[in-house]
Design an enzyme around this catalytic site. Structure first.
Site, PDB file in Angstrom:
ATOM      1  N   ASP A  38       0.832  -1.198   0.000  1.00 33.32           N
ATOM      2  CA  ASP A  38       0.000   0.000   0.000  1.00 33.32           C
ATOM      3  C   ASP A  38       0.877   1.262   0.000  1.00 33.32           C
ATOM      4  O   ASP A  38       1.840   1.347   0.780  1.00 33.32           O
ATOM      5  CB  ASP A  38      -0.883  -0.023   1.257  1.00 33.32           C
ATOM      6  CG  ASP A  38      -1.968   1.038   1.223  1.00 33.32           C
ATOM      7  OD1 ASP A  38      -2.855   0.940   0.371  1.00 33.32           O
ATOM      8  OD2 ASP A  38      -1.910   1.969   2.064  1.00 33.32           O
ATOM      9  N   GLU A  79      15.042 -14.219   1.167  1.00 37.51           N
ATOM     10  CA  GLU A  79      15.400 -15.246   2.160  1.00 37.51           C
ATOM     11  C   GLU A  79      14.580 -16.512   1.929  1.00 37.51           C
ATOM     12  O   GLU A  79      14.895 -17.577   2.452  1.00 37.51           O
ATOM     13  CB  GLU A  79      15.076 -14.752   3.588  1.00 37.51           C
ATOM     14  CG  GLU A  79      15.991 -13.687   4.150  1.00 37.51           C
ATOM     15  CD  GLU A  79      15.378 -13.020   5.396  1.00 37.51           C
ATOM     16  OE1 GLU A  79      14.417 -13.556   5.979  1.00 37.51           O
ATOM     17  OE2 GLU A  79      15.886 -11.935   5.769  1.00 37.51           O
TER      18      GLU A  79
HETATM   19  C1  NOJ Z   1      -4.331   3.124  -0.915  1.00 38.08           C
HETATM   20  C2  NOJ Z   1      -5.445   2.135  -0.833  1.00 38.08           C
HETATM   21  O1  NOJ Z   1      -5.605   1.501  -2.069  1.00 38.08           O
HETATM   22  C3  NOJ Z   1      -6.663   2.897  -0.384  1.00 38.08           C
HETATM   23  O2  NOJ Z   1      -7.815   2.106  -0.448  1.00 38.08           O
HETATM   24  C4  NOJ Z   1      -6.415   3.411   1.004  1.00 38.08           C
HETATM   25  O3  NOJ Z   1      -7.511   4.208   1.409  1.00 38.08           O
HETATM   26  C5  NOJ Z   1      -5.142   4.241   1.071  1.00 38.08           C
HETATM   27  N1  NOJ Z   1      -4.046   3.624   0.370  1.00 38.08           N
HETATM   28  C6  NOJ Z   1      -4.707   4.438   2.490  1.00 38.08           C
HETATM   29  O4  NOJ Z   1      -4.217   3.216   2.992  1.00 38.08           O
END
Ligand code: NOJ
Length: 541
Positions: free
Chosen positions: A206, A265
């Site tokens: 993310d 790893e």
């Molecule tokens: C990107 C994610 O795809 C989204 O859904 C989220 O709200 C934000 N990052 C924050 O984590």
């Protein structure tokens, strides 16, 4: 033209299917999907569709301020979704079916309810204080700098009891971890090992580039006016600023190299793809590193492309021009943050979009429900719950996250007939559902099935080079994929009218999105409106 190479890592030829777990399959009658539900549908993914890998959005314990992207424990399962044992069963079953499993990893921020943050905010002297990004107010009491959250307002929240601000690049319930603290890195890498030890095949990371910011917390500056059409989702007032100091600091590359060591790893080509929205193609490509960082940054450039041959070709060529020699392209047409593709490109173009996604050079990711051309679901204001949409008008993501309709009738095979799902199905689910579409040979889901089958059997599509065909009508895109003696030609008609294209000698039609088309005539081919075709063009002449 890009060259064909031999690629042995599984993730290069894999088609990834993105599951938003709240909306895939409910097995408990909660109205929210769960891990056992995903397990129940793995045969559909593997056998009915022909998918290679599943990416599952977060299912970890969470207060759900951002529906799981606010993680309160990186090494467990939220009871709403099941248990760790359920996860292990899911993984076993996936592997039995030959499916890889990719989990979401959210390193930039935790939940404000994560024990680490509770400790961090407890006092200025707490041993975990420095695990998050705390800073003093300016002399007038205002935030330490002018950084903003795309979710609206400043990216800083004042903590009255300790007299400092903490950074939250997203919601105030999502405090940013301090990745410059080696203890944070070590603890977070241990959470990767936790899932790697269980056997996961990879991670979707993310907002991966957010983890390193300017250490001096320098202000962001107003952005110069855009010089070309936007390549990415417009974010309103947030776009008025150049986001150079608040994310993507070059120090992030060293972290990614160390992260890659963790993956390496383990045996089995454990894979990492970063969610990295970058406007500048050259900068975006730096996230391939020297083949020693994440395996790839997601490529979202087609999500916001206009559905026309010129705009699409421009983005594909831009990508091909910057991909490093040993880098591997990828394409995304939709996800849980974007309006449904059938609505964005127009429902009539959904089958052609499937052809584009599954025949370009690189790894495709399919968002659940796009295989039945699910539209953006209209969600009435009183049912809207996405925190982004509630804060910034027009940014709501509820409509692309609604439950999967598997069957006609109450509950739609997603939940029990008398249960209200967490988001509505929308009015078209009696007709637009998996079961109904599977019985119709001309349906979008059957186009995906045929395409996935064709793709698996053709080296040219899995690993071949790509070369555009020129001298075509302006609204037709055509390209050749070639590997050794095998050539596959793809034509996509973006127009509302028929368009002629020249045929290649000895060509055989593999697939047409227009039902009933079965051959390529000797004088060429007339594409129907919105038609896409995949042609076996025989060996290189
Ligand atoms: C990107 C994610 O795809 C989204 O859904 C989220 O709200 C934000 N990052 C924050 O984590």
């Amino acid at each position: 033209m890009t060259s064909a190479r031999s690629h042995t890592e599984w993730w290069k030829s894999a088609v990834i299917y993105h599951v938003y777990p709240r909306s895939f399959q409910d097995t408990t009658g909660s109205g929210v999907g769960d891990l056992n539900g995903i397990t129940r549908r793995l045969e559909y993914l593997s056998k009915t569709l022909g998918i290679d890998a599943v990416w599952i959005s977060p299912f970890y314990p969470s207060p759900m301020a951002d529906f799981g992207y606010d993680v309160a424990d990186y090494t467990d399962v939220d009871p709403l979704f099941g248990t760790l044992e359920d996860f292990d069963r899911l993984l076993d079953e996936a592997h039995r079916l030959g499916l890889k499993v990719i989990v979401d990893w959210v390193p930039n921020h935790s939940s404000d309810q994560h024990p680490w943050f509770l400790e961090s905010r407890a006092s200025r002297t707490n041993t975990r204080r420095d695990w998050y990004m705390w800073a003093d107010p300016k002399p007038d009491g205002s935030p330490p700098n002018n950084w903003l959250s795309p979710f609206g307002g400043p990216a800083w929240e004042f903590d009255e009891p300790t007299g400092q601000y903490y950074l939250h690049s997203f919601l105030r319930e999502q405090p940013d971890l301090n990745w410059r603290n080696p203890e944070v890195e070590a603890a977070m890498f241990d959470t990767l090992r936790f899932w790697l030890d269980r056997g996961v095949d990879g991670f979707r990371i993310d907002v991966a580039h957010y983890i390193m910011k300017d250490p001096n917390l320098t202000d962001i500056l107003p952005a110069p006016p855009p010089t070309h059409e936007a390549d990415f989702k417009p974010l309103g007032g947030y776009d008025a600023w150049e986001h150079v100091n608040d994310k993507g600091h070059p120090d992030v590359h060293a972290v990614f190299r160390r992260l890659r060591h963790v993956l390496d790893e383990y045996d089995g080509d454990r894979f990492a793809v970063g969610e990295i929205h970058i406007f500048d193609w050259h900068e975006w490509a730096t996230y391939y590193g020297n083949g020693d960082e994440l395996h790839m940054p997601f490529n979202f450039s087609l999500v916001w492309a206009e559905w026309n041959a010129t705009a699409i070709r421009r983005r594909i060529e831009a990508l091909e021009a910057v991909i490093p020699e040993d880098g591997w392209p990828n394409y995304v047409l939709g996800n849980h943050d974007e309006q449904r593709l059938a609505t964005r490109y127009g429902p009539q173009n959904a089958p052609a979009a499937a052809v584009l996604l599954l025949t370009l050079r690189g790894q495709p990711t399919i968002y659940y429900g796009d295989e039945i051309a699910r539209r953006e679901t209209p969600v009435p204001p009183e049912l809207q719950i996405d925190p982004w949409g509630l804060r910034v008008p027009g940014m709501g993501r509820d409509g692309c996250r609604t439950p999967m309709p598997w069957t006609p009738g109450p509950g739609h095979g997603f939940t029990l007939p008398d249960v209200e799902p967490w988001l509505p199905f929308g009015g078209d689910a009696d007709e637009r559902n998996v079961e109904t579409q599977l019985t119709d040979t001309a349906s979008v889901v059957n186009t995906y099935r045929r395409l996935l089958h064709i793709r698996r059997g053709r080296r040219s599509l899995l690993s071949g080079s790509i070369q555009f065909i020129d001298d075509l009508p302006a609204d037709v895109l055509g390209f050749v994929r070639a590997d050794g003696q095998e050539r596959t030609v793809v034509f996509i008609n973006f127009a509302d009218e028929t368009r002629p294209v020249r045929a290649l000698p000895g060509s055989a039609m593999l697939l047409s999105t227009e039902n009933g088309r079965g051959h390529v005539g000797t004088n060429g081919l007339v594409l129907s409106p919105h038609e896409a075709v995949v042609i076996d063009a025989g060996p290189v002449q």
